[in-house]
Structures are given as C-alpha cells and as structure tokens.
Design a protein around this motif. Structure first.
Motif, PDB file in Angstrom:
ATOM      1  N   PRO A  46       0.846  -1.208   0.000  1.00  0.00           N
ATOM      2  CA  PRO A  46       0.000   0.000   0.000  1.00  0.00           C
ATOM      3  C   PRO A  46       0.874   1.249   0.000  1.00  0.00           C
ATOM      4  CG  PRO A  46      -0.699  -1.541   1.718  1.00  0.00           C
ATOM      5  CD  PRO A  46       0.579  -2.081   1.146  1.00  0.00           C
ATOM      6  N   ARG A  47       0.463   2.228  -0.756  1.00  0.00           N
ATOM      7  CA  ARG A  47       1.244   3.450  -0.941  1.00  0.00           C
ATOM      8  C   ARG A  47       1.032   4.407   0.232  1.00  0.00           C
ATOM      9  NH1 ARG A  47       5.261   4.879  -4.542  1.00  0.00           N
ATOM     10  NH2 ARG A  47       4.909   6.895  -5.450  1.00  0.00           N
ATOM     11  N   TYR A  48       2.106   5.044   0.679  1.00  0.00           N
ATOM     12  CA  TYR A  48       2.030   6.094   1.682  1.00  0.00           C
ATOM     13  C   TYR A  48       2.781   7.295   1.134  1.00  0.00           C
ATOM     14  CZ  TYR A  48       2.527   8.833   5.889  1.00  0.00           C
ATOM     15  OH  TYR A  48       2.482   9.862   6.795  1.00  0.00           O
ATOM     16  N   VAL A  49       2.104   8.425   1.086  1.00  0.00           N
ATOM     17  CA  VAL A  49       2.722   9.641   0.566  1.00  0.00           C
ATOM     18  C   VAL A  49       2.673  10.715   1.641  1.00  0.00           C
ATOM     19  CG1 VAL A  49       2.609  11.439  -1.201  1.00  0.00           C
ATOM     20  CG2 VAL A  49       2.007   9.075  -1.786  1.00  0.00           C
ATOM     21  N   LEU A  50       3.824  11.261   1.952  1.00  0.00           N
ATOM     22  CA  LEU A  50       3.908  12.387   2.867  1.00  0.00           C
ATOM     23  C   LEU A  50       4.132  13.630   2.015  1.00  0.00           C
ATOM     24  CD1 LEU A  50       5.164  12.754   6.261  1.00  0.00           C
ATOM     25  CD2 LEU A  50       6.443  14.134   4.650  1.00  0.00           C
ATOM     26  N   HIS A  51       3.162  14.528   2.023  1.00  0.00           N
ATOM     27  CA  HIS A  51       3.290  15.761   1.241  1.00  0.00           C
ATOM     28  C   HIS A  51       4.147  16.745   2.025  1.00  0.00           C
ATOM     29  CE1 HIS A  51       0.497  14.690  -1.938  1.00  0.00           C
ATOM     30  NE2 HIS A  51      -0.181  14.069  -0.996  1.00  0.00           N
ATOM     31  N   ASP A  52       5.319  16.975   1.519  1.00  0.00           N
ATOM     32  CA  ASP A  52       6.313  17.785   2.206  1.00  0.00           C
ATOM     33  C   ASP A  52       6.315  19.197   1.654  1.00  0.00           C
ATOM     34  OD1 ASP A  52       8.485  18.662   3.641  1.00  0.00           O
ATOM     35  OD2 ASP A  52       9.957  17.590   2.466  1.00  0.00           O
ATOM     36  N   GLY A  53       6.055  20.174   2.511  1.00  0.00           N
ATOM     37  CA  GLY A  53       6.203  21.563   2.109  1.00  0.00           C
ATOM     38  C   GLY A  53       7.684  21.864   1.982  1.00  0.00           C
ATOM     39  N   PRO A  54       8.132  22.237   0.788  1.00  0.00           N
ATOM     40  CA  PRO A  54       9.575  22.391   0.572  1.00  0.00           C
ATOM     41  C   PRO A  54      10.138  23.662   1.179  1.00  0.00           C
ATOM     42  CG  PRO A  54       8.390  23.064  -1.384  1.00  0.00           C
ATOM     43  CD  PRO A  54       7.355  22.555  -0.408  1.00  0.00           C
ATOM     44  N   PRO A  55      11.428  23.633   1.513  1.00  0.00           N
ATOM     45  CA  PRO A  55      12.065  24.853   2.004  1.00  0.00           C
ATOM     46  C   PRO A  55      12.374  25.796   0.837  1.00  0.00           C
ATOM     47  CG  PRO A  55      13.694  23.118   1.815  1.00  0.00           C
ATOM     48  CD  PRO A  55      12.353  22.498   1.484  1.00  0.00           C
ATOM     49  N   TYR A  56      12.531  27.074   1.160  1.00  0.00           N
ATOM     50  CA  TYR A  56      13.005  28.020   0.158  1.00  0.00           C
ATOM     51  C   TYR A  56      14.474  27.722  -0.125  1.00  0.00           C
ATOM     52  CZ  TYR A  56       8.979  31.133   0.308  1.00  0.00           C
ATOM     53  OH  TYR A  56       7.736  31.671   0.196  1.00  0.00           O
ATOM     54  N   ALA A  57      14.862  27.906  -1.365  1.00  0.00           N
ATOM     55  CA  ALA A  57      16.263  27.734  -1.762  1.00  0.00           C
ATOM     56  C   ALA A  57      16.962  29.073  -1.608  1.00  0.00           C
ATOM     57  CB  ALA A  57      16.328  27.232  -3.208  1.00  0.00           C
ATOM     58  N   ASN A  58      17.089  29.531  -0.350  1.00  0.00           N
ATOM     59  CA  ASN A  58      17.624  30.872  -0.143  1.00  0.00           C
ATOM     60  C   ASN A  58      18.740  30.934   0.894  1.00  0.00           C
ATOM     61  OD1 ASN A  58      15.896  30.424   2.065  1.00  0.00           O
ATOM     62  ND2 ASN A  58      15.567  32.613   2.326  1.00  0.00           N
ATOM     63  N   GLY A  59      19.404  29.846   1.159  1.00  0.00           N
ATOM     64  CA  GLY A  59      20.518  29.884   2.095  1.00  0.00           C
ATOM     65  C   GLY A  59      20.759  28.517   2.703  1.00  0.00           C
ATOM     66  N   ARG A  60      21.784  28.431   3.532  1.00  0.00           N
ATOM     67  CA  ARG A  60      22.116  27.166   4.182  1.00  0.00           C
ATOM     68  C   ARG A  60      20.975  26.743   5.096  1.00  0.00           C
ATOM     69  NH1 ARG A  60      27.514  25.563   2.774  1.00  0.00           N
ATOM     70  NH2 ARG A  60      26.748  23.581   3.564  1.00  0.00           N
ATOM     71  N   ILE A  61      20.927  25.446   5.394  1.00  0.00           N
ATOM     72  CA  ILE A  61      19.874  24.968   6.281  1.00  0.00           C
ATOM     73  C   ILE A  61      20.144  25.445   7.706  1.00  0.00           C
ATOM     74  CG2 ILE A  61      19.415  22.975   4.814  1.00  0.00           C
ATOM     75  CD1 ILE A  61      20.659  21.196   7.009  1.00  0.00           C
ATOM     76  N   HIS A  62      19.086  25.512   8.489  1.00  0.00           N
ATOM     77  CA  HIS A  62      19.197  25.908   9.889  1.00  0.00           C
ATOM     78  C   HIS A  62      18.517  24.837  10.741  1.00  0.00           C
ATOM     79  CE1 HIS A  62      15.024  27.184   9.474  1.00  0.00           C
ATOM     80  NE2 HIS A  62      15.387  28.009   8.500  1.00  0.00           N
ATOM     81  N   ILE A  63      18.448  25.029  12.030  1.00  0.00           N
ATOM     82  CA  ILE A  63      17.933  24.020  12.942  1.00  0.00           C
ATOM     83  C   ILE A  63      16.468  23.675  12.625  1.00  0.00           C
ATOM     84  CG2 ILE A  63      17.233  25.601  14.780  1.00  0.00           C
ATOM     85  CD1 ILE A  63      18.884  22.155  15.249  1.00  0.00           C
ATOM     86  N   GLY A  64      15.702  24.652  12.163  1.00  0.00           N
ATOM     87  CA  GLY A  64      14.314  24.384  11.774  1.00  0.00           C
ATOM     88  C   GLY A  64      14.230  23.415  10.611  1.00  0.00           C
ATOM     89  N   HIS A  65      15.092  23.627   9.593  1.00  0.00           N
ATOM     90  CA  HIS A  65      15.154  22.685   8.471  1.00  0.00           C
ATOM     91  C   HIS A  65      15.550  21.292   8.956  1.00  0.00           C
ATOM     92  CE1 HIS A  65      16.170  26.390   5.943  1.00  0.00           C
ATOM     93  NE2 HIS A  65      15.084  25.907   5.366  1.00  0.00           N
ATOM     94  N   ALA A  66      16.573  21.246   9.796  1.00  0.00           N
ATOM     95  CA  ALA A  66      17.085  19.968  10.275  1.00  0.00           C
ATOM     96  C   ALA A  66      16.004  19.202  11.035  1.00  0.00           C
ATOM     97  CB  ALA A  66      18.309  20.188  11.171  1.00  0.00           C
TER      98      ALA A  66
END
Length: 170
Positions: free
Chosen positions: A33-53
């Motif tokens: 059975p398929r499971y899809v998690l719809h992920d809201g993508p981050p902006y491509a505007n800089g290095r990742i931070h703790i929120g991204h991690a």
C-alpha cells in the motif's frame, strides 16, 4: 569527537550511496500500500538551519517508519525557488532596481546554487530520498503545471477579482 566521526561520517554516506540504499528500500516496497507524505519544501535561499534539520529529520523518521510498517513510502525532496526570500537575497547581493528579467536570471542561478548546498546538508543528516530527481518550483514543467491548475480553477469559477483581502483563519 568520539568514534572518529569526522572520518566515519563521509565513509557511511559513501557506503549508503554505493549500496543505493534508498533504491533498495523502494524496490522492497513495490506492491505494498502506498504512503505519501506531502512535504512543504524549504526556500532555496541559504544554508539549512535548525528548523530545516528538525523538519526534515522528523519527516524522514515518518517515511522510514511507514516503510518498516509495510507501506511503499517514498520521499521526493523539493524546493520552493520563487518569492521574496530569494529576491531579498538577490537585492542584498546585487542591489535594488534591477530589471525583472535580470532578477529572474539571478534568482534561478542563486536558487540552483542553494539547492545543491541544502541537498548536501540534508544527506548529511541521513535523510534518504530521491535526491537525483527532486522537484523544483522553478522547473519549467512545474511552472506550466501550476498555470494549468490555475486555469482549471478559473474555468470552474473558483477565482474572482475583488478588492478585499482573503482573511485566513485557523
């Protein structure tokens, strides 16, 4: 650092890539059975931070646990390559009052550069996904699909012009 982490981390990541770990997991999940998690993508505007991690790590845990639970769970990484966060970075670097065509060109180049940096960092966090085929809102096919969807919304009468803002309520 304990356990030679600076040496072992690159070795571990290289081994996962060499073994094609994500592809093996996807192959094992076919037909389930398929499971899809719809992920809201981050902006491509800089290095990742703790929120991204935190965001990506938690979503990775969900997808991995769904695979263990017998689902065909996939993770398709993506990036939001439009909007103010990227344009602000372009203004900081190149100044204001740049022609729109030049802003678009600079924004695409900047977003592509940031995507590669963020991708490396997400992989270093151990997030497994289809990193070779991410979706990017700046891909022309993606943009065309968004315009088609907007056209369908308009044809169905769900979009109207007015002078009142839309108030969001939670």
């Amino acid at each position: 650092m304990k356990a030679n982490l600076p040496q072992r981390e690159p070795e571990q990541l290289a081994w996962w890539e060499q073994q094609k770990l994500y592809e093996l997991i996807q192959e094992a999940g076919k037909g389930r059975p398929r499971y899809v998690l719809h992920d809201g993508p981050p902006y491509a505007n800089g290095r990742i931070h703790i929120g991204h991690a935190l965001n990506k790590s938690l979503k990775d845990i969900i997808v991995k646990s769904k695979n263990f639970a017998g689902f065909d769970a996939v993770y398709l990484p993506g990036w939001d390559c439009h909007g103010m966060p990227i344009e602000i970075q372009i203004e900081k670097t190149h100044g204001k009052n740049i022609p729109a065509v030049e802003v678009q060109k600079l924004s695409r180049a900047y977003a592509a550069e940031q995507i590669e940096k963020q991708k490396k960092d997400f992989i270093r966090l151990g997030v497994l996904g289809d990193w070779e085929n991410p979706y990017k809102t700046m891909d022309y096919k993606q943009e065309a699909n968004e315009i088609r969807a907007l056209g369908q919304i308009m044809q169905r009468g769900y979009l109207s012009r007015g002078s009142q803002p839309v108030n969001w309520r939670f």
